[in-house]
Design a protein around this motif. Structure first.
Motif, PDB file in Angstrom:
ATOM      1  N   VAL A  49      39.105  -0.180 -15.561  1.00 37.01           N
ATOM      2  CA  VAL A  49      38.787   1.260 -15.141  1.00 37.01           C
ATOM      3  C   VAL A  49      37.498   1.331 -15.140  1.00 37.01           C
ATOM      4  O   VAL A  49      36.799   1.113 -16.052  1.00 37.01           O
ATOM      5  CB  VAL A  49      39.756   2.138 -15.921  1.00 37.01           C
ATOM      6  N   ASP A  50      36.768   2.437 -14.384  1.00 39.15           N
ATOM      7  CA  ASP A  50      35.277   2.583 -14.504  1.00 39.15           C
ATOM      8  C   ASP A  50      34.900   3.106 -15.455  1.00 39.15           C
ATOM      9  O   ASP A  50      33.528   2.660 -15.957  1.00 39.15           O
ATOM     10  CB  ASP A  50      34.989   3.494 -12.988  1.00 39.15           C
ATOM     11  N   TYR A  51      35.441   4.253 -16.165  1.00 40.83           N
ATOM     12  CA  TYR A  51      35.054   4.671 -17.254  1.00 40.83           C
ATOM     13  C   TYR A  51      36.016   5.196 -18.302  1.00 40.83           C
ATOM     14  O   TYR A  51      37.252   5.463 -17.767  1.00 40.83           O
ATOM     15  CB  TYR A  51      34.146   6.056 -17.068  1.00 40.83           C
ATOM     16  N   ALA A  52      35.809   5.035 -19.500  1.00 35.69           N
ATOM     17  CA  ALA A  52      36.733   5.600 -20.491  1.00 35.69           C
ATOM     18  C   ALA A  52      36.042   6.553 -21.577  1.00 35.69           C
ATOM     19  O   ALA A  52      34.669   5.888 -21.960  1.00 35.69           O
ATOM     20  CB  ALA A  52      37.708   4.800 -21.413  1.00 35.69           C
ATOM     21  N   ILE A  53      36.058   7.725 -21.562  1.00 36.60           N
ATOM     22  CA  ILE A  53      35.717   8.507 -22.808  1.00 36.60           C
ATOM     23  C   ILE A  53      36.191   8.747 -24.094  1.00 36.60           C
ATOM     24  O   ILE A  53      37.547   8.861 -23.847  1.00 36.60           O
ATOM     25  CB  ILE A  53      35.491  10.188 -22.106  1.00 36.60           C
ATOM     26  N   PHE A  54      35.554   8.350 -25.096  1.00 36.12           N
ATOM     27  CA  PHE A  54      36.121   8.254 -26.222  1.00 36.12           C
ATOM     28  C   PHE A  54      35.920   9.362 -27.154  1.00 36.12           C
ATOM     29  O   PHE A  54      34.840   9.905 -27.003  1.00 36.12           O
ATOM     30  CB  PHE A  54      35.607   6.867 -26.840  1.00 36.12           C
ATOM     31  N   GLN A  55      36.904   9.367 -28.229  1.00 38.92           N
ATOM     32  CA  GLN A  55      36.536  10.468 -29.531  1.00 38.92           C
ATOM     33  C   GLN A  55      37.396  10.057 -30.470  1.00 38.92           C
ATOM     34  O   GLN A  55      38.570   9.720 -30.232  1.00 38.92           O
ATOM     35  CB  GLN A  55      37.200  11.852 -28.730  1.00 38.92           C
ATOM     36  N   ASN A  56      36.606   9.862 -31.512  1.00 41.90           N
ATOM     37  CA  ASN A  56      37.358   9.525 -32.897  1.00 41.90           C
ATOM     38  C   ASN A  56      37.527   8.171 -32.561  1.00 41.90           C
ATOM     39  O   ASN A  56      38.787   7.749 -33.230  1.00 41.90           O
ATOM     40  CB  ASN A  56      38.186  10.217 -33.422  1.00 41.90           C
ATOM     41  N   GLY A  57      36.878   7.229 -31.795  1.00 41.68           N
ATOM     42  CA  GLY A  57      37.580   5.664 -31.898  1.00 41.68           C
ATOM     43  C   GLY A  57      38.596   5.505 -30.678  1.00 41.68           C
ATOM     44  O   GLY A  57      39.177   4.710 -30.597  1.00 41.68           O
ATOM     45  N   ALA A  58      39.304   6.629 -30.108  1.00 43.60           N
ATOM     46  CA  ALA A  58      40.360   6.429 -29.097  1.00 43.60           C
ATOM     47  C   ALA A  58      39.901   7.183 -27.820  1.00 43.60           C
ATOM     48  O   ALA A  58      39.149   8.063 -27.546  1.00 43.60           O
ATOM     49  CB  ALA A  58      41.658   7.241 -29.807  1.00 43.60           C
ATOM     50  N   PRO A  59      40.451   6.447 -26.704  1.00 44.92           N
ATOM     51  CA  PRO A  59      40.244   7.026 -25.226  1.00 44.92           C
ATOM     52  C   PRO A  59      41.014   8.328 -25.208  1.00 44.92           C
ATOM     53  O   PRO A  59      42.265   8.230 -25.663  1.00 44.92           O
ATOM     54  CB  PRO A  59      40.689   5.800 -24.475  1.00 44.92           C
TER      55      PRO A  59
END
Length: 333
Positions: A49-59
């Protein structure tokens, strides 16, 4: 810039990445924004997938981007597959101009067919901006966004259906209104007649409500501007407030207190007259006392703020105008 953007990669660079950056995520930090995020699907490995935004190590959000000229309607199936195999609760399909946010409201772990938030970046409205802000890094709360997604999705769908009915009323829509006002049998001929009447009535009602809101806003703006105008400066040495004027003012206050609080009634003396105002606002005159000549008058106002003077034989005569004074206050409530 879109006419200069010739490829999908250029669309990502010029449109999608700046949007991600505006959401507060560092596009140069691979711990926050992961390009070409791997989303293996069953036996099919290496799907990205083109981009994944992560927060606290999870997408938390996966993003699929297309060229700005692409029709997004033919590409949601690809994102649908990616959503199923990632832990992200939200997905975004965009061509840099149109943005469609999805989640799994109808079935867990299965992306809904329709987005819960959809907008064109060139036609943003304040209500949409307030929803986009919820995806900002500093505001992101998965549960809050998800709980609000249902309301957004179905409100959008209801509005869409309503707009379709306004443009071309369905038989069900026409029958609903016709049955409320027509006691006869709703034959095909009657339905044809009412279809035109329902379309005309609904559009007319909406138009009138819009005009009323606009007129109300214009009136408020006019009042605000008038209140902000620089008042005429009176020569205080020439303005003399007499005891007779104050006694008359106290009588007016006594009458008005039956309807409003004393604190809302104010006096403003000038060289020409002694004015009584509501909320100390020149746009809300209650009456004027003209005690500067051999004869005394009280000036009363109608709904159009036109003043009419009435002679006073004595101050007690003011009580005779109780009804008019109370009606004047009612004009401003």
């Amino acid at each position: 810039m879109k006419n200069q953007i010739q490829t999908e990669e250029a669309t990502k660079t010029a449109f999608t990445l700046p949007f991600i950056n505006l959401l507060g995520y560092d596009i140069f930090n691979p711990m926050e924004v992961v390009p070409e995020f791997t989303a293996d699907i069953g036996l099919k490995k290496g799907e990205k997938v083109d981009y994944a935004i992560f927060q606290n190590g999870a997408p938390i959000l996966i993003i699929e981007c297309k060229h700005w000229q692409e029709d997004l309607n033919v590409h949601n199936s690809q994102l649908f597959r990616y959503f199923h195999v990632t832990k992200a609760r939200f997905a975004l399909l965009t061509n840099g101009i149109e943005y469609r946010f999805y989640t799994d409201l109808e079935e867990a772990n299965k992306m809904d067919e329709k987005p819960f938030l959809e907008f064109n970046i060139t036609q943003l409205k304040d209500s949409v901006v307030s929803e986009i802000v919820k995806f900002h890094k500093s505001n992101f709360d998965e549960e809050k966004i998800f709980s609000n997604a249902s309301s957004l999705k179905y409100t959008k769908e209801i509005r869409k259906v309503f707009n379709q009915e306004l443009a071309e009323p369905s038989d069900e829509f026409v029958r609903f209104f016709a049955s409320k006002v027509y006691n006869g049998r709703l034959t095909e001929k009657v339905m044809v007649q009412f279809k035109e009447l329902v379309q005309k009535a609904t559009n007319q009602q909406i138009s009138e409500r819009v005009n009323d809101r606009l007129q109300s806003a214009l009136n408020k703006e006019e009042e605000k501007q008038t209140e902000q105008e620089i008042p005429v400066v009176e020569d205080e040495n020439k303005v003399i407030t007499t005891e007779e004027e104050m006694e008359a003012f106290r009588i007016v206050v006594a009458i008005l207190r039956r309807k409003i609080g004393k604190e809302r009634i104010s006096a403003r003396d000038t060289q020409s007259y002694f004015g009584v105002l509501l909320d100390d606002n020149n746009r809300k005159p209650i009456c004027r006392l003209h005690f500067n000549s051999s004869n005394n008058y009280i000036g009363l106002f109608d709904a159009n703020k036109k003043e009419t003077r009435h002679p006073l034989g004595s101050l007690d005569d003011i009580y005779d105008f109780e009804k008019q004074l109370l009606e004047t206050v009612g004009y401003y409530e």
